[in-house]
Write an enzyme that holds these catalytic residues in place. Structure first.
Site, PDB file in Angstrom:
ATOM      1  N   HIS A  67     -10.483  -3.928  10.394  1.00  0.00           N
ATOM      2  CA  HIS A  67     -11.192  -3.923   9.113  1.00  0.00           C
ATOM      3  C   HIS A  67     -12.550  -3.213   9.203  1.00  0.00           C
ATOM      4  O   HIS A  67     -13.468  -3.540   8.459  1.00  0.00           O
ATOM      5  CB  HIS A  67     -11.417  -5.358   8.611  1.00  0.00           C
ATOM      6  CG  HIS A  67     -10.183  -6.069   8.167  1.00  0.00           C
ATOM      7  ND1 HIS A  67      -9.232  -6.530   9.049  1.00  0.00           N
ATOM      8  CD2 HIS A  67      -9.727  -6.390   6.931  1.00  0.00           C
ATOM      9  CE1 HIS A  67      -8.260  -7.121   8.366  1.00  0.00           C
ATOM     10  NE2 HIS A  67      -8.534  -7.043   7.078  1.00  0.00           N
ATOM     11  N   GLU A 110       0.812  -1.225   0.000  1.00  0.00           N
ATOM     12  CA  GLU A 110       0.000   0.000   0.000  1.00  0.00           C
ATOM     13  C   GLU A 110       0.846   1.275   0.000  1.00  0.00           C
ATOM     14  O   GLU A 110       0.493   2.274  -0.638  1.00  0.00           O
ATOM     15  CB  GLU A 110      -0.934   0.039   1.215  1.00  0.00           C
ATOM     16  CG  GLU A 110      -2.149  -0.850   1.119  1.00  0.00           C
ATOM     17  CD  GLU A 110      -1.890  -2.268   1.602  1.00  0.00           C
ATOM     18  OE1 GLU A 110      -0.729  -2.573   1.966  1.00  0.00           O
ATOM     19  OE2 GLU A 110      -2.840  -3.065   1.621  1.00  0.00           O
TER      20      GLU A 110
END
Lengths: 324, 323
Positions: free
Chosen positions: B129, B60
């Site tokens: 998450h 990322e």
């Protein structure tokens, strides 16, 4: 290895290295007089890397550099005037005094740009190479970064993607042996950075980073390869940071004998000795003096130039345009 | 006009922008062969090929940094970060790179890149998450942050984001991907424009994303309580449509700000301070905030649902404000 640079190109590299040297030395003098602002990271003794790399590139090619990027700025074709004015925070600076010496860019020359987050220039150039690949051009992106940056995680992420996707990017590891005050052997598990390349499916060439011609040839070879779609390459350019980390550095952690040895192995002297049989000592000395005058004039003009005036940046403001 | 799920609307936006502009390309984890974990990019690799729809390594940090400079050099990348919880991995690229260059380089470059990500709780995805990091992203000068609540806005805001010359973060919501609604064929929603989802006269409920639907449900219940609530979907967190916010407060004189992020230093705090800066004289009561309590998001359904803002917590906050 190609039969390049031409003697004239080599001479121009010598001239640009002289400009950078004069710039660095004047910055050191001005810092002592308290006339510079913020830390300034000198690259004298390392000019052959920034100048050699950029001399091998075309105008459309992109380059990113570090917080120690003066040789890359001048190498990629920026004039001393706007560079010096930017370092002194003047309205006439390359970025209007907004960037400062660590973050200079001239997008029209593909110099985008200096980066003061160690390691951040590496994915930056890799992204420019990705853009070139998507657009289908034969541009190459090159990133100059230090041995300190090569320890960052983002270096490895970027190299992996470059190798995986065969991106047209050349990684130039300017091995100056220090990350701020800490020597490489205290930062790296290996002392040979060429070992990084096979892990990402890249070729590597290790060169004398104080020999601008060696740097130029290695860059030209890797760039040619990248343009052919064969992917990235790594160049390890061995040099040494003969000054401190920045002008605010107290020093004392480097071995004076090692510094003296590297000062003997000076990039400008190496270029002078190589060019002297062709062009003569007199011409080379004149060029050095002209460089000194050009830098002195750039500082004089910058000191006379106005400071920028402040205005809040509307584009960054949080409310809609109608509210401003 | 077609009925579409929120995920399909995003997919349509990507397809149309890629068809219209060959410099638009997509990259991110699992977006190619698999079509995206939430199926937003389904079928696009087959249509546009590997060069423009690219599966990436789990990187990322570098992906975002590369999106910034790819955008600076002639392309319009749309990067998918699978969960907003992974956005902290990308922060150097957003905070120290993307957000500064246009200003410090005096307009020499533009950065037309889009980061799509999704956040929010309610699916039992746990503490790594489920987060909404709106405030962290909206804090940064130079970034734009939008959060669509409906399929039409999902399509319209994503299209506007791709066409925008600067970096735009599109915050989707994992519980909205299956929402179906009508989507106009040629919808483009300007960034920075709020919309009133329900007219009301007694209290203004300001929200984005899934919280808009909680606020609409709260407004329905409030009607039963004899309170007329106006629901304003901000759509764009930065830039904020201050004019719409002030107009609504001037009408209802009561404000409840709802945000799925945390309370301390959160987006609701910013919005309530902004209302006081710009509409203090219109207020008949302090601005109320409905947010997450300041703690990690737990897994078990009983724990997670207890901390998320809901129609009922919004209703109670509104009643406290107006009475």
């Amino acid at each position: 290895m190609r039969n390049a640079p031409s003697p004239e190109d080599h001479l121009e590299m010598y001239r640009r290295m002289c400009l950078v040297r004069e710039l660095e030395e004047e910055l050191g003098r001005l810092h002592k007089k308290g006339r510079t602002r913020g830390p300034i990271h000198r690259c004298d003794g390392q000019e052959a890397v920034g100048v050699g790399v950029t001399a091998a590139l075309g105008l459309a090619d992109k380059v990113t550099t570090t917080h120690r990027g003066h040789a890359v700025y001048i190498g990629k074709g920026m004039e001393p005037g706007p560079v010096v004015a930017e370092i002194l925070g003047r309205a006439t600076g390359a970025c209007g005094g907004r960037a400062g010496h660590m973050l200079i860019a001239d997008a029209s020359l593909g110099m985008i740009g200096g980066n003061a987050i160690v390691g951040a220039g590496i994915p930056a150039a890799t992204g420019m190479a990705l853009s070139a690949q998507v657009r289908g051009t034969n541009e190459v992106a090159v990133t100059v970064f230090g041995d300190g940056a090569s320890q960052t995680g983002i270096c490895h992420e970027a190299m992996n993607m470059a190798g995986l996707w065969k991106l047209p990017v050349v990684f130039v590891l300017e091995h100056n042996h220090y990350g701020l005050t800490v020597p490489t052997e205290v930062q790296s598990a290996v002392d040979d950075f060429a070992l990084r390349a096979p892990g990402y499916g890249m070729p590597v060439e290790t060169v004398d980073g104080n020999d601008a011609v060696a740097v130029y040839r290695a860059t030209a070879d890797m760039a040619d390869r990248a343009r052919r779609g064969e992917g990235p390459g790594l160049i390890v350019a061995n040099t040494y940071r003969v000054e401190g980390f920045s002008t605010s550095d107290m020093g004392g952690y480097q071995d004076p004998e090692v510094i003296a040895k590297w000062r003997e192995h000076d990039p400008i002297r190496i270029a002078f000795d190589a060019l002297e049989p062709t062009f003569g000592a007199e011409r080379l000395t004149e060029m050095r003096e002209a460089a000194a005058r050009e830098i002195a004039e750039a500082f004089e003009a910058a000191f006379e130039a106005p400071f920028p005036t402040f205005a809040v940046d509307a584009a960054s403001a949080p409310y809609t345009a109608a509210q401003n | 006009m077609a009925m579409m799920r929120y995920a399909e609307a995003l997919n349509a936006a990507l397809r149309e922008e890629m068809q219209a502009d060959p410099t638009v390309f997509l990259f991110g984890e699992d977006i190619g062969r698999y079509g995206g974990v939430f199926k937003v990019t389904k079928g696009l690799r087959e249509e546009f090929g590997d060069l423009r729809v690219r599966d990436t390594p789990i990187s990322e940090q570098a992906l975002t940094a590369m999106a910034v400079t790819a955008a600076m050099t002639g392309t319009r990348p749309v990067l998918e970060i699978m969960y907003a919880d992974f956005v902290p991995l990308t922060l150097d690229a957003l905070v120290n790179q993307a957000s500064i260059y246009e200003y410090i380089w005096n307009g020499q470059v533009t950065m037309p890149f889009v980061m799509r990500t999704q956040g929010g709780g309610g699916s039992g995805a746990g503490a790594q998450h489920s987060k909404s990091l709106d405030a962290m992203l909206a804090h940064i000068p130079g970034l734009k942050v939008v959060a669509p609540a409906t399929p039409a806005d999902a399509k319209g805001l994503l299209k506007a984001a791709i066409r925008d010359p600067g970096p735009v973060i599109v915050l989707e919501h994992k519980l909205l991907y299956n929402m179906r609604d009508e989507v106009p064929d040629d919808v483009v929603v300007p960034i920075g424009k709020a919309v009133v989802r329900r007219e009301g006269t007694d209290v203004s409920l300001f929200a984005t994303s899934k919280m808009v639907h909680e606020a609409l449900a709260a407004a329905e219940r409030l009607a039963g309580d004899g309170v007329s609530a106006e629901v304003v979907d901000l759509r764009s967190l930065r830039p904020l449509d201050l004019e719409a916010v002030v107009a609504s407060v001037a009408k209802t004189h009561h404000a409840v700000v709802v945000n799925e992020g945390w309370r301390f230093c959160g987006y609701a705090a910013e919005l309530s301070a902004t209302i006081m800066d710009h509409a203090f004289d219109e207020l008949d009561a302090p601005v109320a905030r409905v947010t997450l309590p300041d703690m990690p998001i737990p897994y078990a359904e009983t724990l997670e649902s207890a901390m998320l803002p809901s129609a009922e917590t919004i209703r109670r906050a509104a009643l406290d404000t107006v009475r």
